[in-house]
Design a protein around this motif. Sequence first.
Motif, PDB file in Angstrom:
ATOM      1  N   UNK A  34      44.945  37.133  44.245  1.00  0.00           N
ATOM      2  CA  UNK A  34      45.169  38.652  44.497  1.00  0.00           C
ATOM      3  C   UNK A  34      46.125  38.450  45.879  1.00  0.00           C
ATOM      4  N   UNK A  35      45.938  37.727  46.871  1.00  0.00           N
ATOM      5  CA  UNK A  35      46.514  37.751  48.152  1.00  0.00           C
ATOM      6  C   UNK A  35      48.014  36.976  47.729  1.00  0.00           C
ATOM      7  N   UNK A  36      48.055  35.988  46.977  1.00  0.00           N
ATOM      8  CA  UNK A  36      49.233  35.344  46.793  1.00  0.00           C
ATOM      9  C   UNK A  36      50.038  36.386  46.010  1.00  0.00           C
ATOM     10  N   UNK A  37      49.640  37.078  44.906  1.00  0.00           N
ATOM     11  CA  UNK A  37      50.281  37.940  44.088  1.00  0.00           C
ATOM     12  C   UNK A  37      50.899  39.057  44.936  1.00  0.00           C
ATOM     13  N   UNK A  38      49.935  39.415  45.965  1.00  0.00           N
ATOM     14  CA  UNK A  38      50.395  40.548  46.667  1.00  0.00           C
ATOM     15  C   UNK A  38      51.738  40.028  47.557  1.00  0.00           C
ATOM     16  N   UNK A  39      51.449  38.692  48.238  1.00  0.00           N
ATOM     17  CA  UNK A  39      52.564  38.309  48.943  1.00  0.00           C
ATOM     18  C   UNK A  39      53.943  38.076  48.263  1.00  0.00           C
ATOM     19  N   UNK A  40      53.817  37.678  46.999  1.00  0.00           N
ATOM     20  CA  UNK A  40      54.996  37.530  46.317  1.00  0.00           C
ATOM     21  C   UNK A  40      55.822  38.897  45.974  1.00  0.00           C
ATOM     22  N   UNK A  73      33.564  29.836  42.692  1.00  0.00           N
ATOM     23  CA  UNK A  73      34.635  29.459  42.473  1.00  0.00           C
ATOM     24  C   UNK A  73      35.773  30.683  41.946  1.00  0.00           C
ATOM     25  N   UNK A  74      35.086  31.471  41.043  1.00  0.00           N
ATOM     26  CA  UNK A  74      36.035  32.483  40.533  1.00  0.00           C
ATOM     27  C   UNK A  74      36.151  33.646  41.563  1.00  0.00           C
ATOM     28  N   UNK A  75      35.361  33.785  42.587  1.00  0.00           N
ATOM     29  CA  UNK A  75      35.477  34.721  43.885  1.00  0.00           C
ATOM     30  C   UNK A  75      36.617  34.092  44.640  1.00  0.00           C
ATOM     31  N   UNK A  76      36.591  32.845  44.868  1.00  0.00           N
ATOM     32  CA  UNK A  76      37.752  32.281  45.714  1.00  0.00           C
ATOM     33  C   UNK A  76      38.950  32.409  45.106  1.00  0.00           C
ATOM     34  N   UNK A  77      39.300  31.923  43.694  1.00  0.00           N
ATOM     35  CA  UNK A  77      40.352  32.044  43.076  1.00  0.00           C
ATOM     36  C   UNK A  77      41.033  33.640  42.808  1.00  0.00           C
TER      37      UNK A  77
END
Length: 472
Positions: free
Chosen positions: A49-55, A40-44
């Motif tokens: 990171x993808x969401x942060x990158x998009x933001x 789950x840590x890998x998923x989160x």
Amino acid sequence: MASEEELAAVDDRLEAALALPPPRTRSDLSAMLNRLFWSLGSFVSSYGFRLLSNVVLTRLLDPHIFGIMVVVQAMRLGIELLTDVGIEQNIVRHEEGLEPRFFNTAWTMQIIRGVGLSALFMALSPLFARFYDIDVRIFMAIAFAPLINSLHSTSIFALVKNLEVKKRTLFEFKAEFTGFVAAVTLALISPSVWAMVFGTLIAIATRSALSYRLPHPPHKLMLDRGYVKEIMIFGRWIMISSLVMFAAGNLDRLTLGKVAPLALLGIYGLARAIADIPALMARRLTYQIIFPMLAAARSKGDDSLLANIGPQRLRLVLAGAMIMGLGAASADWPIAILYDPRYAQAGWMLSLLLFASWISILSNLNEGLLMGSGRPSYESGANVLRFVILALGLWFGYRVAGFAGAICALIASEFGRYLFVAIGQRRMNLSFFRQDALATLVMIGASAVWIAMRHALGLGAPWDMLGLALKS
């Protein structure tokens, strides 16, 4: 901002096959919980990171740039799934997977495949560029992605085979972080589509380079005929499954990339990427917990777990329904807070897409139960039906109501997938249709109550901008 849920789904099925058996002792329980924590840590971390990158990137780049990348990355994913013979799955499942001849045969096949796919992608780039009216140089640059990706060490797969989830998670974390830094740095230097193109290539190259720091047998180019034949025979079913899932999961992006403005496609791609997260989380939990436990129990002739799973499942889906209902009713708020105003329309899109995601969550839970009961064929059939419904409804929906109509077609396709799986469950006397219907009513009710409260407080509804979009 590529969506790679099809590849993630293949990985989840692989990890499910390797899952630890139901715990018998305290040490077994500790091992299972530790593996679950790191999984789950890998998923989160990955999606975080993808969401942060998009933001960050949405504040630096125009929406049409994201629209271009939605199309280009979808084409890249489709190319990479061609001739996907499951190198990772072969190394993990084969008892000689870490023997030098098998290990290096798989590594050599991986590189040969990467060279071929990049050459094919480059040859098709002019055709893709004309069809989507996108600069051919962008496709030509991304065409190197399969080759660069194929150069990674197969030591990554050895971590999976040895159940070293912690090391795999930390490795992927480093690669994701490097990709994030590269994309943001390039966007600050040159806020253009090339920032995302080269950011993608740098992230892939970094992952490939870092993989050689993992422990592994010495690499050597070789092809053992016997092992090549084994890998190809086992991998043909993975290729078929991967292509079906790709077609079902990316038809909307590829179709809308042709008929819709790229700026709106970029906004839709952003909303779709966020909406997919709950369903992907459900898939991971299903394939790493529910499926392996049921499979282990079934192999021992123990049906008690399956018979007693109903009450636990009901609590899970009711809790999920409340969360998803509240999320759908307030999806516009996080979009408004986190993202640049140019992406405001992602709010109403996300609100509608979460309903499709909810149906996908239920389907994922049910598919895991069927897999654990020895009926994997229903998953493939469900995805075929999902593709057919989307292919028939997507163009019509977009013509009638734009992106709102396209999203309705997506919801209909997910519902068709759910019904196919539900029929399979009913044939096995394993139906949870009543639970799912109740949970869906709870989701709709929670959403309706929260929207009513918003109206009463003068805060509008998550779909307020939809009216403006339809008028335009």
